[in-house]
Enzyme design. Structure first.
Site, PDB file in Angstrom:
ATOM      1  N   HIS A   1       0.829  -1.205   0.000  1.00 25.56           N
ATOM      2  CA  HIS A   1       0.000   0.000   0.000  1.00 25.56           C
ATOM      3  C   HIS A   1       0.867   1.259   0.000  1.00 25.56           C
ATOM      4  O   HIS A   1       1.893   1.318   0.664  1.00 25.56           O
ATOM      5  CB  HIS A   1      -0.887   0.026   1.242  1.00 25.56           C
ATOM      6  CG  HIS A   1      -2.064  -0.892   1.144  1.00 25.56           C
ATOM      7  ND1 HIS A   1      -3.144  -0.808   1.982  1.00 25.56           N
ATOM      8  CD2 HIS A   1      -2.325  -1.898   0.295  1.00 25.56           C
ATOM      9  CE1 HIS A   1      -4.025  -1.745   1.653  1.00 25.56           C
ATOM     10  NE2 HIS A   1      -3.547  -2.418   0.637  1.00 25.56           N
TER      11      HIS A   1
ATOM     12  N   LYS B   1       2.438  -0.140  15.138  1.00 32.12           N
ATOM     13  CA  LYS B   1       3.873  -0.234  15.407  1.00 32.12           C
ATOM     14  C   LYS B   1       4.322  -1.443  16.218  1.00 32.12           C
ATOM     15  O   LYS B   1       5.506  -1.764  16.232  1.00 32.12           O
ATOM     16  CB  LYS B   1       4.343   1.033  16.160  1.00 32.12           C
ATOM     17  CG  LYS B   1       4.348   2.270  15.308  1.00 32.12           C
ATOM     18  CD  LYS B   1       5.340   2.160  14.173  1.00 32.12           C
ATOM     19  CE  LYS B   1       5.051   3.137  13.065  1.00 32.12           C
ATOM     20  NZ  LYS B   1       5.173   2.582  11.726  1.00 32.12           N
TER      21      LYS B   1
ATOM     22  N   TYR C   1       4.858   6.448   9.698  1.00 33.53           N
ATOM     23  CA  TYR C   1       3.951   5.336   9.432  1.00 33.53           C
ATOM     24  C   TYR C   1       4.641   4.241   8.628  1.00 33.53           C
ATOM     25  O   TYR C   1       4.542   3.063   8.963  1.00 33.53           O
ATOM     26  CB  TYR C   1       2.691   5.821   8.696  1.00 33.53           C
ATOM     27  CG  TYR C   1       1.586   4.790   8.735  1.00 33.53           C
ATOM     28  CD1 TYR C   1       0.666   4.774   9.772  1.00 33.53           C
ATOM     29  CD2 TYR C   1       1.495   3.806   7.757  1.00 33.53           C
ATOM     30  CE1 TYR C   1      -0.322   3.800   9.832  1.00 33.53           C
ATOM     31  CE2 TYR C   1       0.520   2.830   7.811  1.00 33.53           C
ATOM     32  CZ  TYR C   1      -0.392   2.839   8.852  1.00 33.53           C
ATOM     33  OH  TYR C   1      -1.360   1.866   8.918  1.00 33.53           O
TER      34      TYR C   1
ATOM     35  N   TYR D   1      -8.502   5.288   8.441  1.00 32.45           N
ATOM     36  CA  TYR D   1      -8.574   5.627   9.859  1.00 32.45           C
ATOM     37  C   TYR D   1      -9.594   6.749   9.982  1.00 32.45           C
ATOM     38  O   TYR D   1      -9.451   7.787   9.334  1.00 32.45           O
ATOM     39  CB  TYR D   1      -7.227   6.150  10.373  1.00 32.45           C
ATOM     40  CG  TYR D   1      -6.138   5.113  10.502  1.00 32.45           C
ATOM     41  CD1 TYR D   1      -5.345   4.749   9.412  1.00 32.45           C
ATOM     42  CD2 TYR D   1      -5.882   4.513  11.733  1.00 32.45           C
ATOM     43  CE1 TYR D   1      -4.332   3.809   9.548  1.00 32.45           C
ATOM     44  CE2 TYR D   1      -4.856   3.579  11.876  1.00 32.45           C
ATOM     45  CZ  TYR D   1      -4.094   3.223  10.779  1.00 32.45           C
ATOM     46  OH  TYR D   1      -3.091   2.295  10.927  1.00 32.45           O
TER      47      TYR D   1
ATOM     48  N   PRO E   1      -2.515   0.221  19.271  1.00 28.40           N
ATOM     49  CA  PRO E   1      -2.359  -0.221  17.881  1.00 28.40           C
ATOM     50  C   PRO E   1      -2.609   0.851  16.812  1.00 28.40           C
ATOM     51  O   PRO E   1      -2.397   0.583  15.626  1.00 28.40           O
ATOM     52  CB  PRO E   1      -3.369  -1.360  17.753  1.00 28.40           C
ATOM     53  CG  PRO E   1      -4.324  -1.175  18.867  1.00 28.40           C
ATOM     54  CD  PRO E   1      -3.601  -0.474  19.964  1.00 28.40           C
TER      55      PRO E   1
END
Ligand code: RFL
Ligand code: PHB
Length: 393
Positions: A75, A300, A387, A204, A296
């Site tokens: 992604h 990570k 990220y 998200y 979460p």
């Protein structure tokens, strides 16, 4: 009592313990892995799904990434949703072309177990470590109960890879161990559903009703999460309630698209941040969740665990090849610098995306952060780098 002698005794066969066992094996360092649960249990435990760029490379370099490269989904962005609006963060564009891979933690675990068994490496399931002794000597040992029988493993070093409720962090005396903790006032309800994901990239979302995350495992398996109250139970969340809440929280001005399907796994996870210092005591070294927990939201936890293992392997290699202890001495400080960076990022993502039901000030700050993350290229760049590749930056 049965006794076994090895160079490194590894407590726990999660991602950290299994990768450590494999990497030490590649270095010719003898090791034994002891796992409390049985094989089926650890292979079925549904958890993380996001693998950072550098960690995916690590898995490939050590020969554990073949299926991940074949089946994992690569992604290049994530979507942030708030106030019914969609905002895409072009992670790869902002992080030098690096991407992340969606591949389930239990698949990583299965791949590592297969490798271990194919190489004939000792891996004991149903082996609960009950005590870790003599870590301040050159001959520490662990005692375990293996399928009802007593087993003692003597080693040069003990690697505590047994998660936050394991035996290893408890083996550090309380006057040495410092523990920093934050408990968040919400939990995550996660489901795995046999349904094709209705999104290409992870979403998200911050909705007035609570946090939402749309993730996946494959073109036919969806993984979704809802922020819920910390005392909520699975009984309070029927399938219908879960799906309709997901649809509400994922809705945008253009509507809402969530593909439903049979729910094949579900669970509620409390959200915590924990750091244990130091990560080394004598000849005991902690790695992964045994030393730190992140909520979460930043994806990570597994990445941090695998990155610790990379540092520990290097340090043990220097010891065994040159009797050089400098990297072992630096292990805790080297890891903690990165661990705190991951704690900061996970805390930032968590605080930005979980509405606070009765704190208007906090909600105002969250909106300001979301606007900054989606409107400022500089802020989005920091988010993107963290990220996709925090553990290798
Ligand atoms: P693990 O995986 O907990 O493995 C520890 C192992 O030790 C065993 N054990 C013992 N064995 C022998 N004797 C004892 N006394 C023992 N006590 C315990 C346990 O049975 C177990 O097999 O730790 P490890 O290897 O450090 O790996 C850490 C990761 O599992 C964890 O950080 C991640 O799952 C966190 N996490 C995520 N991380 C990511 O990088 N990306 C994600 O997208 C992500 N999503 C998540 C997550 C964790 C979640 N939950 C359920 C906590 C999503 C969720 C919902
Ligand atoms: C997952 O797919 O399980 C997942 C993805 C992103 C997160 C946490 C979990 O931040």
């Amino acid at each position: 009592m049965r006794e076994v002698r090895t160079q490194v005794a590894i407590v726990g066969a999660g991602p950290a313990g299994l990768l450590l066992g494999h990497m030490l094996h590649l270095e010719g360092i003898d090791n034994v892995v002891l796992e409390h649960r049985n094989r089926e249990y650890v292979e079925k435990r549904v958890r993380a799904g996001v693998i950072e760029f550098g960690i995916a490379n690590l898995l490939e370099e050590v020969g554990a990434g073949e299926r991940m490269r074949r089946e994992g989904l690569v992604h290049h962005g994530i979507e942030l949703r708030y106030d019914n609006q969609v905002h895409r963060i072009p992670l790869s564009e902002l992080a030098d072309g690096r991407a992340y891979t969606v591949y389930g933690q239990q698949e990583v675990v299965k791949d590592l177990i297969d490798l271990r068994l194919a190489q004939g490496g000792p891996l004991y399931f149903d082996a609960e470590v009950t005590s870790i002794e003599d870590v301040n000597t050159k001959t520490p040992y662990v005692d375990a109960t293996n399928a009802g029988e007593a087993l003692r493993v003597r080693a040069d070093f003990i690697a505590g890879c047994d998660g936050s409720f394991g035996a290893s962090n408890r083996a550090i005396p309380s006057d040495v161990l410092r523990r920093y903790e934050r408990v968040y006032p919400f939990s995550w309800l996660g489901i795995l559903a046999e349904a094709p994901p209705a999104t290409e990239e992870l979403i998200y979302g911050r909705h007035e009703e609570g946090f939402v995350l749309y993730s996946m495992r494959s073109p036919t398996l969806s993984r979704l999460y809802l922020g819920v109250r910390p005392d909520d139970t699975l009984e309070q969340w029927s399938d219908d309630r879960i799906w309709s809440e997901l649809a509400v929280r994922l809705s945008t001005d253009e509507g809402s698209k969530v593909n439903r399907g049979p729910i094949i796994d579900r669970g509620i996870t409390a959200m915590r941040s924990i750091v244990v210092e130091p990560m080394r005591y004598g000849r005991l070294f902690l790695a992964g969740d045994a030393a730190h927990i992140v909520p979460p939201t930043g994806a990570k936890g597994m990445n941090l665990a695998l990155a610790d293992v990379r540092v520990l392997t290097e340090a043990l290699r220097a010891f065994y090849s040159k009797r050089d202890e400098r990297l072992l001495d630096a292990y805790s400080a080297t890891c903690l610098e990165r661990v705190w960076r991951a704690e900061e990022f996970s805390n930032y993502m968590t605080q930005m995306l979980h509405p606070n039901y009765d704190d208007g000030f906090e909600n105002g700050v969250q909106h300001a952060r979301l606007r900054q993350a989606t409107q400022s290229r500089e802020a989005a760049t920091v988010l993107s780098r963290n990220y996709v590749d925090l553990n290798t930056l």
